[in-house]
Enzyme design. Structure first.
Site, PDB file in Angstrom:
ATOM      1  N   LYS A  68      21.805 113.863  51.142  1.00 28.14           N
ATOM      2  CA  LYS A  68      22.945 114.562  51.729  1.00 28.14           C
ATOM      3  C   LYS A  68      22.695 116.068  51.812  1.00 28.14           C
ATOM      4  CE  LYS A  68      25.278 110.894  52.547  1.00 28.14           C
ATOM      5  NZ  LYS A  68      25.315 110.417  53.951  1.00 28.14           N
ATOM      6  N   TYR A 108      20.557 110.089  46.423  1.00 25.50           N
ATOM      7  CA  TYR A 108      21.729 110.276  47.284  1.00 25.50           C
ATOM      8  C   TYR A 108      22.007 111.764  47.486  1.00 25.50           C
ATOM      9  CZ  TYR A 108      26.688 109.655  48.667  1.00 25.50           C
ATOM     10  OH  TYR A 108      27.895 109.671  49.314  1.00 25.50           O
ATOM     11  N   THR A 160      36.501 101.712  54.019  1.00 27.20           N
ATOM     12  CA  THR A 160      35.539 100.849  54.696  1.00 27.20           C
ATOM     13  C   THR A 160      35.695  99.411  54.187  1.00 27.20           C
ATOM     14  OG1 THR A 160      33.851 101.220  53.021  1.00 27.20           O
ATOM     15  CG2 THR A 160      33.898 102.749  54.901  1.00 27.20           C
TER      16      THR A 160
END
Length: 279
Positions: free
Chosen positions: A176, A172, A207
């Site tokens: 990014k 991750y 979300t």
């Protein structure tokens, strides 16, 4: 924004859907991509959100939505959408948001997200790097000539603080960080053509997935999915946009700069590097 044409990738749910709805609420024409066409498909996969559902939700908004079913793991499908955009000979804003990296967090009853890098399933690399990062490059590459021809445009890579601080998963963080670097290098190449590129960090966004697990989050300073879309709209209207090109920007900071409140009237407090350094 009634004369603005935007493309938001990965907009059937989550942050992408919110960005699309915000731009539509401000009158833009918004092309959206996503894998899930219908609510039946979404529910079959036990996940909320679809392109047709977005289309219904946008029906009473002043903007116009154009849906494109697209799996960005397939370059041919990405190019097919780009070809339709080029045929219209107009694109002002590209938001690279497509992100399958949060899928399959639990495998065989095991929460694999926080595993050390040598224990990570390889599919997660393929999702975050091979699909999300590659899709951002491929779509930007395909539509940049339209912006260059107009001598104006904005490319936004949705990124996060994991680029700068460890946030529970090494892949991750790499994805990014690469999204930030991509925006910086795009900005360098595009500057002579008056086209901007930025990396934009949301805060904690409400979300569908976050709200399904709301008991695990402190939502007191959270953002609606639409907030970052209104911030992108403010960024587009900023006469000093080119001075921000190539930079990492925080949505809540821009919200303060542009005096943009969230849809509930709340003005999110920006997270800072110090918040992550002490965590």
């Amino acid at each position: 924004m009634k004369d603005v044409v935007a493309l938001v990738t990965g907009a059937s749910r989550g942050v992408g859907r919110g960005i699309a709805l915000a731009l539509l609420a401000e009158g833009a024409t918004v092309h959206v991509t996503g894998r899930t066409l219908s609510e039946a498909e979404a529910n079959g996969g036990k996940r909320a959100g679809s392109l047709e559902g977005l289309e219904l939700e946008a029906a009473n908004l002043p903007g116009r939505v154009v849906i494109h079913q697209c799996d960005h793991s397939n370059d041919t499908e990405t190019e097919r959408v780009a070809e339709k955009i080029r045929a219209g000979n107009r694109l002002d804003i590209l938001v690279n948001n497509a992100w399958p990296g949060y899928e399959n967090m639990v495998e065989d009853g095991d929460f694999t997200w926080p595993r050390a890098f040598w224990e990570q399933p390889v599919w997660r690399w393929d999702a975050m790097i091979g699909t999300a990062l590659r899709a951002a490059f491929m779509m930007s590459r395909a539509v940049a000539p339209v912006m260059i021809s107009a001598q104006r445009g904005l490319i936004v890579n949705i990124s996060f603080w994991a680029a700068q601080f460890y946030d529970g998963n090494a892949i991750y963080g790499m994805a990014k960080a690469a999204a930030d670097k991509m925006a910086a290098d795009f900005a360098h190449d595009l500057r002579p053509h008056h086209v901007a590129a930025v990396a934009l960090y949301p805060g904690l966004v409400r979300t569908e997935a976050v709200m399904q697990n709301a008991e695990y989050f402190d939502l007191s300073n959270s953002e609606s999915p639409q907030f970052i879309g209104h911030v992108i709209s403010g960024l587009w209207r900023d006469p000093a946009l080119m001075s921000k090109s190539g930079k990492v920007l925080v949505a809540a900071e821009l919200g303060q700069e542009y005096d943009i409140a969230d849809i509930n009237g709340y003005k999110p407090v920006p997270l800072t590097a110090a918040d992550f350094a002490k965590s």
